[in-house]
Enzyme design. Structure first.
Site, PDB file in Angstrom:
ATOM      1  N   GLU A   7     -74.521  40.131  49.405  1.00  0.00           N
ATOM      2  CA  GLU A   7     -74.677  39.372  48.195  1.00  0.00           C
ATOM      3  C   GLU A   7     -75.614  40.362  47.310  1.00  0.00           C
ATOM      4  O   GLU A   7     -76.451  40.945  47.780  1.00  0.00           O
ATOM      5  CB  GLU A   7     -75.314  37.722  48.318  1.00  0.00           C
ATOM      6  CG  GLU A   7     -75.705  37.275  47.025  1.00  0.00           C
ATOM      7  CD  GLU A   7     -74.680  37.129  45.974  1.00  0.00           C
ATOM      8  OE1 GLU A   7     -73.824  36.101  46.532  1.00  0.00           O
ATOM      9  OE2 GLU A   7     -74.444  37.673  45.156  1.00  0.00           O
ATOM     10  N   ASP A  63     -66.219  36.078  42.505  1.00  0.00           N
ATOM     11  CA  ASP A  63     -66.034  36.209  41.159  1.00  0.00           C
ATOM     12  C   ASP A  63     -64.522  36.079  40.685  1.00  0.00           C
ATOM     13  O   ASP A  63     -63.801  36.942  41.365  1.00  0.00           O
ATOM     14  CB  ASP A  63     -66.882  37.364  40.357  1.00  0.00           C
ATOM     15  CG  ASP A  63     -68.343  36.930  40.705  1.00  0.00           C
ATOM     16  OD1 ASP A  63     -68.789  35.804  40.778  1.00  0.00           O
ATOM     17  OD2 ASP A  63     -69.159  37.984  40.738  1.00  0.00           O
ATOM     18  N   LYS A  67     -59.798  37.384  33.141  1.00  0.00           N
ATOM     19  CA  LYS A  67     -59.284  38.285  32.150  1.00  0.00           C
ATOM     20  C   LYS A  67     -58.223  39.176  32.878  1.00  0.00           C
ATOM     21  O   LYS A  67     -58.644  39.861  33.796  1.00  0.00           O
ATOM     22  CB  LYS A  67     -60.125  39.013  31.204  1.00  0.00           C
ATOM     23  CG  LYS A  67     -60.763  38.076  30.396  1.00  0.00           C
ATOM     24  CD  LYS A  67     -61.650  38.596  29.466  1.00  0.00           C
ATOM     25  CE  LYS A  67     -62.468  37.703  28.624  1.00  0.00           C
ATOM     26  NZ  LYS A  67     -63.773  38.315  27.805  1.00  0.00           N
ATOM     27  N   ASP A  99     -62.046  28.360  43.673  1.00  0.00           N
ATOM     28  CA  ASP A  99     -61.660  27.067  42.821  1.00  0.00           C
ATOM     29  C   ASP A  99     -61.183  27.575  41.503  1.00  0.00           C
ATOM     30  O   ASP A  99     -60.859  26.560  40.811  1.00  0.00           O
ATOM     31  CB  ASP A  99     -63.045  26.531  42.738  1.00  0.00           C
ATOM     32  CG  ASP A  99     -64.007  27.218  41.661  1.00  0.00           C
ATOM     33  OD1 ASP A  99     -64.242  28.649  42.097  1.00  0.00           O
ATOM     34  OD2 ASP A  99     -64.530  26.905  40.870  1.00  0.00           O
ATOM     35  N   ARG A 135     -73.152  26.525  47.759  1.00  0.00           N
ATOM     36  CA  ARG A 135     -73.690  26.123  46.740  1.00  0.00           C
ATOM     37  C   ARG A 135     -72.747  26.092  45.358  1.00  0.00           C
ATOM     38  O   ARG A 135     -72.467  25.104  44.699  1.00  0.00           O
ATOM     39  CB  ARG A 135     -74.954  27.032  46.427  1.00  0.00           C
ATOM     40  CG  ARG A 135     -75.770  26.164  45.407  1.00  0.00           C
ATOM     41  CD  ARG A 135     -77.138  26.729  45.168  1.00  0.00           C
ATOM     42  NE  ARG A 135     -77.146  28.032  44.801  1.00  0.00           N
ATOM     43  CZ  ARG A 135     -78.206  28.938  44.460  1.00  0.00           C
ATOM     44  NH1 ARG A 135     -79.326  28.343  44.398  1.00  0.00           N
ATOM     45  NH2 ARG A 135     -78.091  30.231  44.135  1.00  0.00           N
ATOM     46  N   GLU A 137     -69.518  26.175  45.919  1.00  0.00           N
ATOM     47  CA  GLU A 137     -68.382  25.135  46.146  1.00  0.00           C
ATOM     48  C   GLU A 137     -68.841  23.745  45.593  1.00  0.00           C
ATOM     49  O   GLU A 137     -67.959  22.911  44.881  1.00  0.00           O
ATOM     50  CB  GLU A 137     -68.138  24.999  47.548  1.00  0.00           C
ATOM     51  CG  GLU A 137     -67.155  24.164  48.157  1.00  0.00           C
ATOM     52  CD  GLU A 137     -67.159  23.619  49.424  1.00  0.00           C
ATOM     53  OE1 GLU A 137     -68.250  23.451  49.905  1.00  0.00           O
ATOM     54  OE2 GLU A 137     -66.087  23.857  50.240  1.00  0.00           O
TER      55      GLU A 137
HETATM   56  C1  LIG Z   1     -69.134  32.641  42.491  1.00  0.00           C
HETATM   57  S1  LIG Z   1     -70.247  33.369  43.300  1.00  0.00           S
HETATM   58  C2  LIG Z   1     -70.227  32.517  44.821  1.00  0.00           C
HETATM   59  C3  LIG Z   1     -71.650  32.620  45.627  1.00  0.00           C
HETATM   60  C4  LIG Z   1     -71.574  32.305  46.949  1.00  0.00           C
HETATM   61  N1  LIG Z   1     -70.464  32.790  47.933  1.00  0.00           N
HETATM   62  C5  LIG Z   1     -71.258  30.498  46.937  1.00  0.00           C
HETATM   63  O1  LIG Z   1     -70.163  30.288  47.550  1.00  0.00           O
HETATM   64  O2  LIG Z   1     -71.917  29.678  46.656  1.00  0.00           O
HETATM   65  C6  LIG Z   1     -69.974  35.034  43.415  1.00  0.00           C
HETATM   66  C7  LIG Z   1     -70.941  35.990  43.939  1.00  0.00           C
HETATM   67  O3  LIG Z   1     -70.304  37.015  44.244  1.00  0.00           O
HETATM   68  C8  LIG Z   1     -71.279  38.060  44.468  1.00  0.00           C
HETATM   69  N2  LIG Z   1     -70.733  39.491  44.360  1.00  0.00           N
HETATM   70  C9  LIG Z   1     -69.965  39.834  43.492  1.00  0.00           C
HETATM   71  N3  LIG Z   1     -69.438  40.983  43.599  1.00  0.00           N
HETATM   72  C10 LIG Z   1     -69.897  41.425  45.069  1.00  0.00           C
HETATM   73  C11 LIG Z   1     -69.933  42.454  45.521  1.00  0.00           C
HETATM   74  N4  LIG Z   1     -69.142  43.627  45.204  1.00  0.00           N
HETATM   75  N5  LIG Z   1     -70.640  42.713  46.726  1.00  0.00           N
HETATM   76  C12 LIG Z   1     -71.543  41.492  47.356  1.00  0.00           C
HETATM   77  N6  LIG Z   1     -71.521  40.447  46.409  1.00  0.00           N
HETATM   78  C13 LIG Z   1     -70.826  40.372  45.328  1.00  0.00           C
HETATM   79  C14 LIG Z   1     -71.911  37.837  43.010  1.00  0.00           C
HETATM   80  O4  LIG Z   1     -73.432  38.147  42.938  1.00  0.00           O
HETATM   81  C15 LIG Z   1     -71.935  36.222  42.845  1.00  0.00           C
HETATM   82  O5  LIG Z   1     -73.276  35.716  43.559  1.00  0.00           O
END
Ligand SMILES: C[S@@+](CC[C@H](N)C(=O)[O-])C[C@H]1O[C@@H](n2cnc3c(N)ncnc32)[C@H](O)[C@@H]1O
Length: 157
Positions: A7, A63, A67, A99, A135, A137
């Site tokens: 993360e 993420d 777009k 989601d 979290r 989710e």
């Molecule tokens: C929508 S959040 C989901 C967070 C967590 N997995 C959850 O389900 O509660 C997406 C997370 O992916 C992390 N993230 C995005 N690109 C990443 C990468 N290349 N390597 C590690 N983490 C990444 C972001 O920092 C963000 O906290």
């Protein structure tokens, strides 16, 4: 069995630490030996790992980059799929949850055009047994978005 969590978001890492070491001791206590944290881009970690070293992988609510012009930034991408296929043992599973409707369509599209993983239809709207809640989710359900849960299985090479 060991675990590696990746993360890049500092608050996310702090929240993780608070669950694996006693409260208030985050700065002085190291996580258990079988648990490693990669606080950087997960793609760099994947590139550095040896073939067939993983029994399971999770991609939890990546993420969405909704777009179209940002589609290349989505984690589900042919290059990352090949990397995961290299790392996962035959028969090992890769769990993916999302989601976001744009990302869900994207997963169907991209996973439907590869032949490295079996890709049965996902579970929808209810986390399958044995999956950990996250979290993000919980936030999705609170805000009325319906997650999909895929279980991809690495085919024999
Ligand atoms: C929508 S959040 C989901 C967070 C967590 N997995 C959850 O389900 O509660 C997406 C997370 O992916 C992390 N993230 C995005 N690109 C990443 C990468 N290349 N390597 C590690 N983490 C990444 C972001 O920092 C963000 O906290």
């Amino acid at each position: 069995m060991g675990y590696i969590a990746s993360e890049v978001f500092e608050n996310g890492l702090c929240s993780l630490m608070s669950r694996i070491v006693p409260e208030g001791e985050e700065d002085t206590v190291t996580p258990p030996d079988h648990f490693r944290i990669w606080p950087d881009d997960a793609r760099q970690l994947l590139k550095a790992l040896p073939d067939g070293c993983l029994d399971r992988a999770y991609l939890m609510f990546p993420d969405p980059w909704p777009k179209a012009r940002h589609a290349k930034r989505r984690f589900i991408h042919p290059e990352n799929i090949r990397e995961l296929a290299r790392l996962l043992k035959p028969g090992a599973v890769w769990r993916v949850a999302s989601d976001h409707p744009v990302y869900q369509d994207w997963v169907f599209e991209i996973m439907g055009t590869q032949d490295l993983f079996d890709a049965p239809p996902p579970a929808k709207g209810e986390r399958p047994e044995g999956w950990s809640p996250t979290r993000y989710e919980a936030k999705a359900y609170r805000e009325g978005r319906v997650p999909f849960y895929w279980t991809f299985t690495r085919r024999d090479a």
